[in-house]
Every structure is written in structure tokens, then in C-alpha cells.
Design a protein around this motif. Sequence first.
Motif, PDB file in Angstrom:
ATOM      1  N   MET A 106     -14.857 -72.785  -0.769  1.00 15.18           N
ATOM      2  CA  MET A 106     -14.670 -73.409   0.517  1.00 15.18           C
ATOM      3  C   MET A 106     -13.648 -74.537   0.441  1.00 15.18           C
ATOM      4  O   MET A 106     -12.904 -74.754   1.384  1.00 15.18           O
ATOM      5  CB  MET A 106     -16.020 -73.931   1.021  1.00 15.18           C
ATOM      6  N   ASN A 107     -13.619 -75.225  -0.695  1.00 13.34           N
ATOM      7  CA  ASN A 107     -12.646 -76.288  -0.903  1.00 13.34           C
ATOM      8  C   ASN A 107     -11.230 -75.773  -0.720  1.00 13.34           C
ATOM      9  O   ASN A 107     -10.399 -76.433  -0.104  1.00 13.34           O
ATOM     10  CB  ASN A 107     -12.801 -76.867  -2.310  1.00 13.34           C
ATOM     11  N   ALA A 108     -10.956 -74.599  -1.286  1.00 10.86           N
ATOM     12  CA  ALA A 108      -9.614 -74.015  -1.198  1.00 10.86           C
ATOM     13  C   ALA A 108      -9.264 -73.681   0.252  1.00 10.86           C
ATOM     14  O   ALA A 108      -8.108 -73.832   0.666  1.00 10.86           O
ATOM     15  CB  ALA A 108      -9.516 -72.771  -2.074  1.00 10.86           C
ATOM     16  N   VAL A 109     -10.237 -73.262   1.026  1.00 14.32           N
ATOM     17  CA  VAL A 109     -10.001 -72.949   2.438  1.00 14.32           C
ATOM     18  C   VAL A 109      -9.624 -74.225   3.197  1.00 14.32           C
ATOM     19  O   VAL A 109      -8.651 -74.246   3.950  1.00 14.32           O
ATOM     20  CB  VAL A 109     -11.248 -72.285   3.075  1.00 14.32           C
ATOM     21  N   PHE A 110     -10.383 -75.300   2.976  1.00 15.19           N
ATOM     22  CA  PHE A 110     -10.069 -76.578   3.628  1.00 15.19           C
ATOM     23  C   PHE A 110      -8.690 -77.073   3.226  1.00 15.19           C
ATOM     24  O   PHE A 110      -7.914 -77.537   4.065  1.00 15.19           O
ATOM     25  CB  PHE A 110     -11.113 -77.644   3.290  1.00 15.19           C
ATOM     26  N   LYS A 111      -8.390 -76.986   1.934  1.00 14.88           N
ATOM     27  CA  LYS A 111      -7.074 -77.420   1.456  1.00 14.88           C
ATOM     28  C   LYS A 111      -5.974 -76.612   2.132  1.00 14.88           C
ATOM     29  O   LYS A 111      -4.970 -77.158   2.579  1.00 14.88           O
ATOM     30  CB  LYS A 111      -6.962 -77.272  -0.063  1.00 14.88           C
ATOM     31  N   GLY A 112      -6.166 -75.298   2.193  1.00 15.72           N
ATOM     32  CA  GLY A 112      -5.163 -74.425   2.803  1.00 15.72           C
ATOM     33  C   GLY A 112      -4.946 -74.727   4.265  1.00 15.72           C
ATOM     34  O   GLY A 112      -3.809 -74.810   4.744  1.00 15.72           O
ATOM     35  N   ILE A 113      -6.036 -74.910   4.997  1.00 14.25           N
ATOM     36  CA  ILE A 113      -5.928 -75.234   6.421  1.00 14.25           C
ATOM     37  C   ILE A 113      -5.217 -76.577   6.606  1.00 14.25           C
ATOM     38  O   ILE A 113      -4.338 -76.713   7.464  1.00 14.25           O
ATOM     39  CB  ILE A 113      -7.327 -75.257   7.089  1.00 14.25           C
ATOM     40  N   ALA A 114      -5.585 -77.565   5.788  1.00  8.90           N
ATOM     41  CA  ALA A 114      -4.964 -78.888   5.893  1.00  8.90           C
ATOM     42  C   ALA A 114      -3.474 -78.821   5.599  1.00  8.90           C
ATOM     43  O   ALA A 114      -2.659 -79.397   6.327  1.00  8.90           O
ATOM     44  CB  ALA A 114      -5.651 -79.879   4.952  1.00  8.90           C
ATOM     45  N   VAL A 115      -3.094 -78.101   4.559  1.00 11.55           N
ATOM     46  CA  VAL A 115      -1.675 -77.998   4.195  1.00 11.55           C
ATOM     47  C   VAL A 115      -0.884 -77.305   5.298  1.00 11.55           C
ATOM     48  O   VAL A 115       0.169 -77.794   5.728  1.00 11.55           O
ATOM     49  CB  VAL A 115      -1.509 -77.268   2.841  1.00 11.55           C
ATOM     50  N   ILE A 116      -1.380 -76.168   5.774  1.00 11.96           N
ATOM     51  CA  ILE A 116      -0.672 -75.437   6.838  1.00 11.96           C
ATOM     52  C   ILE A 116      -0.586 -76.284   8.105  1.00 11.96           C
ATOM     53  O   ILE A 116       0.466 -76.367   8.748  1.00 11.96           O
ATOM     54  CB  ILE A 116      -1.355 -74.084   7.111  1.00 11.96           C
ATOM     55  N   GLY A 117      -1.689 -76.945   8.445  1.00 12.58           N
ATOM     56  CA  GLY A 117      -1.690 -77.804   9.636  1.00 12.58           C
ATOM     57  C   GLY A 117      -0.706 -78.942   9.532  1.00 12.58           C
ATOM     58  O   GLY A 117      -0.004 -79.269  10.499  1.00 12.58           O
ATOM     59  N   LEU A 118      -0.616 -79.552   8.353  1.00  8.70           N
ATOM     60  CA  LEU A 118       0.304 -80.678   8.185  1.00  8.70           C
ATOM     61  C   LEU A 118       1.762 -80.215   8.137  1.00  8.70           C
ATOM     62  O   LEU A 118       2.651 -80.939   8.589  1.00  8.70           O
ATOM     63  CB  LEU A 118      -0.071 -81.479   6.941  1.00  8.70           C
TER      64      LEU A 118
END
Length: 184
Positions: free
Chosen positions: A1-13
Motif C-alpha cells: 500500500m505504501n508504494a501505491v500512496f507514493k505512486g499517487i503522490a508522485v503522479i499528482g505532484l
Amino acid sequence: MNAVFKGIAVIGLILYPFFVGYGLAKGHYAWVSVLLIALGMMRMFSKGNALLWPLTGFAILCGGLSLILKDHAWLKLYPVCMNVGALIIFSMTLIKPPSMIERFARLAEPDLPPEGVHWTRQVTKVWCGFFAVNALIALWTVYFAPMKIWVLYNGFISYVLMGILLLGEYLLRKRQQRLHQAQK
């Protein structure tokens, strides 16, 4: 789940300038402020590299100040803060080695020779210069450029320039390695 949050945050930013452009064009900066805070919180709770915490803090700070002060300029200042934050992070690794680029280089080449360490230190200085100049240009776009130019520069041109610098450094490093091996 950590990787999903990181991915969403990176794409969003990465897409952030486009969200700001759209949100401000529609007069809805508040949802962009909330989005920026949420992306910062996602990054913070994904327990990423502690070196990146200043960047996370800037996201939360800019989003929060935009909401509290009801001023969308804080949303446009976020790329400036990101560049200043990256400049601080890269500069700190020059004071307390290994340099940032050496860290990246060691991912591919754990036994980096002394020449490579020197090379990566110099490249880290180049990146520091890039972030300083990029922050100034981003700041200029906040106050003196139309929104379309702000979005174009902060959402596209600055990424292209980073990509060119990254690719150029990689190609020059490989050339340097070949020259060094030929001298042995």
C-alpha cells in the motif's frame, strides 16, 4: 500500500501545475489547495526518504497557506518552493557526503571509483545551479507571466530541462568512464 500512496503522490505532484491551471481558470483554487495538502500528507505517511521531507512540508505549507489566506498565489509558489527545497537537499549532501548524484550513481555502480566520486560531486553542484536558476524562473512566472506561461514552464519546460540535464549527465558520465578505462 505504501508504494501505491507514493505512486499517487508522485503522479499528482508531477501533474500539479495542470491542476492549478485548471482550478484557477475555473475559479476553484480551494480544491487544488486541498489536493496539494492531501498529496503532501500521502507522501509523508508513505514513509519515504527523510531527505524529501522538506519537499513534503512545502506542499502542506503552500496548500495550507492558500486555504487560510484565501490566496491562490501560494499554489503557484509551490514549484518555487520545490526547487528551493531540492537546492537545499542537494547542497546539504555536498556538506555531508556522499553527494546526491553519488548516491544515485551507486545504485547502478556500488563500487564507484574515486574519479567517479569526484565526478558525481561536480554534477551535484551543476544540479544545485540548475535548481537555483529554475527557482528564479518559476518565481518570475508566478508574478510576471500569464497563467498559460506558468503552467507551460512549471508543468512541461522545467521537466524537459531536468530530463535533458539528467540524460546529458548520464551520457557524459559513461563517456568519462570509457576514457578512464582506456587510460588504464
